[in-house]
Design a protein around this motif. Structure first.
Motif, PDB file in Angstrom:
ATOM      1  N   SER A 128      46.360  18.931  -1.425  1.00  0.00           N
ATOM      2  CA  SER A 128      45.653  17.805  -2.038  1.00  0.00           C
ATOM      3  C   SER A 128      46.549  16.580  -2.138  1.00  0.00           C
ATOM      4  N   HIS A 129      47.836  16.797  -2.455  1.00  0.00           N
ATOM      5  CA  HIS A 129      48.760  15.669  -2.494  1.00  0.00           C
ATOM      6  C   HIS A 129      48.844  15.000  -1.126  1.00  0.00           C
ATOM      7  N   ALA A 130      49.006  15.813  -0.079  1.00  0.00           N
ATOM      8  CA  ALA A 130      49.135  15.248   1.264  1.00  0.00           C
ATOM      9  C   ALA A 130      47.865  14.499   1.658  1.00  0.00           C
ATOM     10  N   THR A 131      46.696  15.067   1.328  1.00  0.00           N
ATOM     11  CA  THR A 131      45.428  14.420   1.650  1.00  0.00           C
ATOM     12  C   THR A 131      45.313  13.067   0.965  1.00  0.00           C
ATOM     13  N   LEU A 132      45.630  13.036  -0.323  1.00  0.00           N
ATOM     14  CA  LEU A 132      45.512  11.785  -1.073  1.00  0.00           C
ATOM     15  C   LEU A 132      46.552  10.767  -0.622  1.00  0.00           C
ATOM     16  N   LEU A 133      47.774  11.215  -0.360  1.00  0.00           N
ATOM     17  CA  LEU A 133      48.797  10.281   0.118  1.00  0.00           C
ATOM     18  C   LEU A 133      48.377   9.636   1.440  1.00  0.00           C
ATOM     19  N   THR A 134      47.823  10.448   2.318  1.00  0.00           N
ATOM     20  CA  THR A 134      47.381   9.927   3.606  1.00  0.00           C
ATOM     21  C   THR A 134      46.335   8.838   3.419  1.00  0.00           C
ATOM     22  N   ASP A 135      45.488   8.968   2.408  1.00  0.00           N
ATOM     23  CA  ASP A 135      44.390   8.031   2.175  1.00  0.00           C
ATOM     24  C   ASP A 135      44.813   6.827   1.339  1.00  0.00           C
ATOM     25  N   LEU A 136      46.084   6.759   0.964  1.00  0.00           N
ATOM     26  CA  LEU A 136      46.534   5.667   0.098  1.00  0.00           C
ATOM     27  C   LEU A 136      47.338   4.613   0.846  1.00  0.00           C
ATOM     28  N   GLU A 137      47.129   4.544   2.160  1.00  0.00           N
ATOM     29  CA  GLU A 137      47.726   3.431   2.906  1.00  0.00           C
ATOM     30  C   GLU A 137      47.143   2.118   2.397  1.00  0.00           C
ATOM     31  N   THR A 138      45.881   2.162   1.972  1.00  0.00           N
ATOM     32  CA  THR A 138      45.208   1.049   1.308  1.00  0.00           C
ATOM     33  C   THR A 138      45.023   1.404  -0.156  1.00  0.00           C
ATOM     34  N   ALA A 139      45.202   0.447  -1.048  1.00  0.00           N
ATOM     35  CA  ALA A 139      45.037   0.704  -2.479  1.00  0.00           C
ATOM     36  C   ALA A 139      43.602   1.135  -2.776  1.00  0.00           C
ATOM     37  N   ARG A 140      43.454   2.210  -3.550  1.00  0.00           N
ATOM     38  CA  ARG A 140      42.124   2.727  -3.872  1.00  0.00           C
ATOM     39  C   ARG A 140      42.085   3.187  -5.329  1.00  0.00           C
ATOM     40  N   THR A 141      40.870   3.230  -5.887  1.00  0.00           N
ATOM     41  CA  THR A 141      40.673   3.733  -7.244  1.00  0.00           C
ATOM     42  C   THR A 141      40.497   5.252  -7.219  1.00  0.00           C
ATOM     43  N   THR A 142      40.548   5.850  -8.401  1.00  0.00           N
ATOM     44  CA  THR A 142      40.343   7.294  -8.515  1.00  0.00           C
ATOM     45  C   THR A 142      38.974   7.694  -7.991  1.00  0.00           C
ATOM     46  N   SER A 143      37.946   6.949  -8.369  1.00  0.00           N
ATOM     47  CA  SER A 143      36.592   7.305  -7.937  1.00  0.00           C
ATOM     48  C   SER A 143      36.426   7.151  -6.430  1.00  0.00           C
ATOM     49  N   GLU A 144      37.060   6.139  -5.836  1.00  0.00           N
ATOM     50  CA  GLU A 144      36.988   5.982  -4.376  1.00  0.00           C
ATOM     51  C   GLU A 144      37.641   7.170  -3.679  1.00  0.00           C
ATOM     52  N   LEU A 145      38.820   7.567  -4.162  1.00  0.00           N
ATOM     53  CA  LEU A 145      39.515   8.702  -3.552  1.00  0.00           C
ATOM     54  C   LEU A 145      38.712   9.989  -3.703  1.00  0.00           C
ATOM     55  N   ALA A 146      38.080  10.176  -4.857  1.00  0.00           N
ATOM     56  CA  ALA A 146      37.290  11.379  -5.082  1.00  0.00           C
ATOM     57  C   ALA A 146      36.121  11.456  -4.111  1.00  0.00           C
ATOM     58  N   ALA A 147      35.426  10.312  -3.925  1.00  0.00           N
ATOM     59  CA  ALA A 147      34.265  10.290  -3.031  1.00  0.00           C
ATOM     60  C   ALA A 147      34.682  10.469  -1.576  1.00  0.00           C
ATOM     61  N   ARG A 148      35.780   9.832  -1.167  1.00  0.00           N
ATOM     62  CA  ARG A 148      36.211   9.867   0.231  1.00  0.00           C
ATOM     63  C   ARG A 148      36.741  11.247   0.633  1.00  0.00           C
ATOM     64  N   ASN A 149      37.299  11.986  -0.338  1.00  0.00           N
ATOM     65  CA  ASN A 149      37.955  13.246   0.000  1.00  0.00           C
ATOM     66  C   ASN A 149      37.249  14.476  -0.563  1.00  0.00           C
ATOM     67  N   ASN A 150      36.044  14.260  -1.091  1.00  0.00           N
ATOM     68  CA  ASN A 150      35.222  15.364  -1.593  1.00  0.00           C
ATOM     69  C   ASN A 150      35.961  16.173  -2.653  1.00  0.00           C
ATOM     70  N   LEU A 151      36.587  15.462  -3.596  1.00  0.00           N
ATOM     71  CA  LEU A 151      37.307  16.097  -4.690  1.00  0.00           C
ATOM     72  C   LEU A 151      36.718  15.640  -6.018  1.00  0.00           C
ATOM     73  N   ALA A 152      36.867  16.454  -7.046  1.00  0.00           N
ATOM     74  CA  ALA A 152      36.410  16.061  -8.375  1.00  0.00           C
ATOM     75  C   ALA A 152      37.284  14.931  -8.903  1.00  0.00           C
ATOM     76  N   PRO A 153      36.705  13.936  -9.589  1.00  0.00           N
ATOM     77  CA  PRO A 153      37.515  12.838 -10.148  1.00  0.00           C
ATOM     78  C   PRO A 153      38.646  13.335 -11.038  1.00  0.00           C
ATOM     79  N   ALA A 154      38.394  14.399 -11.824  1.00  0.00           N
ATOM     80  CA  ALA A 154      39.450  14.924 -12.690  1.00  0.00           C
ATOM     81  C   ALA A 154      40.610  15.483 -11.872  1.00  0.00           C
ATOM     82  N   THR A 155      40.289  16.144 -10.744  1.00  0.00           N
ATOM     83  CA  THR A 155      41.333  16.671  -9.866  1.00  0.00           C
ATOM     84  C   THR A 155      42.165  15.550  -9.274  1.00  0.00           C
ATOM     85  N   VAL A 156      41.477  14.503  -8.802  1.00  0.00           N
ATOM     86  CA  VAL A 156      42.187  13.356  -8.225  1.00  0.00           C
ATOM     87  C   VAL A 156      43.064  12.698  -9.280  1.00  0.00           C
ATOM     88  N   SER A 157      42.525  12.531 -10.486  1.00  0.00           N
ATOM     89  CA  SER A 157      43.288  11.904 -11.563  1.00  0.00           C
ATOM     90  C   SER A 157      44.549  12.699 -11.877  1.00  0.00           C
TER      91      SER A 157
END
Length: 304
Positions: free
Chosen positions: A235-264
């Motif tokens: 999950s760390h690697a997935t989120l890091l890969t998606d953070l080349e552009t600044a994103r919010t928690t909710s954006e990351l959750a929707a883009r990576n099919n993860l729960a907002p609490a997990t992303v947070s």
């Protein structure tokens, strides 16, 4: 033990470097207090306060860590003073921050908080794999004891331990001590953090033998040559890969099919370890990779 490796700048024989998250956690003042309890080991003695490794109580493993933190917090001041005074700090006195915490009667509370903080920052993401190794070892040892008896179990626990009749010998080069354990409880605790057997014989009856878990290398299915593989879960690697552009928690959750609490949760760990940066824009918080996050991610990418 993982905190000790980070504090003294050493590598684990199997896992290698403790990693950026462990070093980042050392910045917290309560984690730093534990780091200062580590002996210099120059004379071969490696005693650290036993209150940092309280004997696990019987019961479900899911309760063990919280119960041990409560035991640390409740340590009597006299016991804390005695144990810290037993640590070998080279030629110098007890470090000033330790003395201050002891004199204020805050030592137990602060080391419990420091251990909790270090766990969340440096260990929590790895625990599923490590915990499985420990549970497998305990199940195997239990079958061995049921089939062959406690004496056989103790005699085959480690090359430096042997059992003969009612006597258990544990060979430690740095010191020699004989203790009567008649009618006393001894807890056997597998560990993933060392290759030797360690003895805890606190005068209060806190008797623990720490031994290396069997089959550790084979059971932990993780890359050993990649810093990314050691330091980051998927999950760390997935989120890091998606953070080349600044994103919010909710954006990351929707883009990576993860729960907002997990992303947070993962963002909090990576922010505390310096892998991501956080920026507030009015009521919105956005995250992006830091230079350290870029470097870690880059070690996982194929060369072009």
């Amino acid at each position: 033990m993982w905190l000790r490796l980070a504090a003294v700048g050493r590598r684990h024989p199997l896992f290698g470097d403790p990693g950026a998250a462990a070093r980042w956690a050392l910045r917290h003042p309560d984690v730093a207090l534990i780091a200062q309890c580590q002996p210099d080991g120059a004379d071969g003695r490696t005693y650290m306060p036993d209150l940092l490794t309280p004997r696990p109580a019987p019961g479900p493993a899911t309760r063990t860590f919280a119960e041990q933190l409560a035991m640390m917090d409740a340590t009597p001041q006299e016991a804390a003073v005695h144990q810290v005074a037993t640590v070998r700090f080279g030629e110098g006195p007890v470090p000033a921050p330790l003395r201050s915490a002891l004199e204020a009667g805050e030592f137990g509370r602060r080391v419990a908080n420091g251990m909790r903080q270090f766990w969340h920052d440096a260990m929590a993401d790895e625990w599923t794999a490590i915990g499985a190794v420990l549970e497998t070892d305990i199940a195997a040892r239990s079958r061995q004891m049921a089939g062959h008896g406690i004496g056989h179990l103790l005699d085959t626990l480690h090359p430096h331990a042997s059992c003969s009749g009612t006597r258990l010998d544990v060979r430690k080069d740095a010191y020699e001590e004989t203790i009567q354990l008649t009618d006393k409880e001894v807890v056997l605790t597998p560990t993933t953090q060392g290759s030797d057997i360690c003895v805890q014989l606190e005068a209060t009856g806190d008797f623990v033998l720490f031994y290396p878990a069997d089959g550790l290398g084979a059971a932990l299915d993780r890359p050993r040559t990649s810093a990314m593989g050691r330091l980051l879960v998927r999950s760390h690697a997935t989120l890091l890969t998606d953070l080349e552009t600044a994103r919010t928690t909710s954006e990351l959750a929707a883009r990576n099919n993860l729960a907002p609490a997990t992303v947070s949760y993962h963002l909090g760990v990576m922010h505390r370890s310096g892998r991501v940066l956080r920026q507030r824009d009015r009521h919105v918080v956005r995250y992006r990779r830091s230079a350290e996050g870029d470097a870690l991610l880059g070690q996982q990418q194929p060369a072009r």
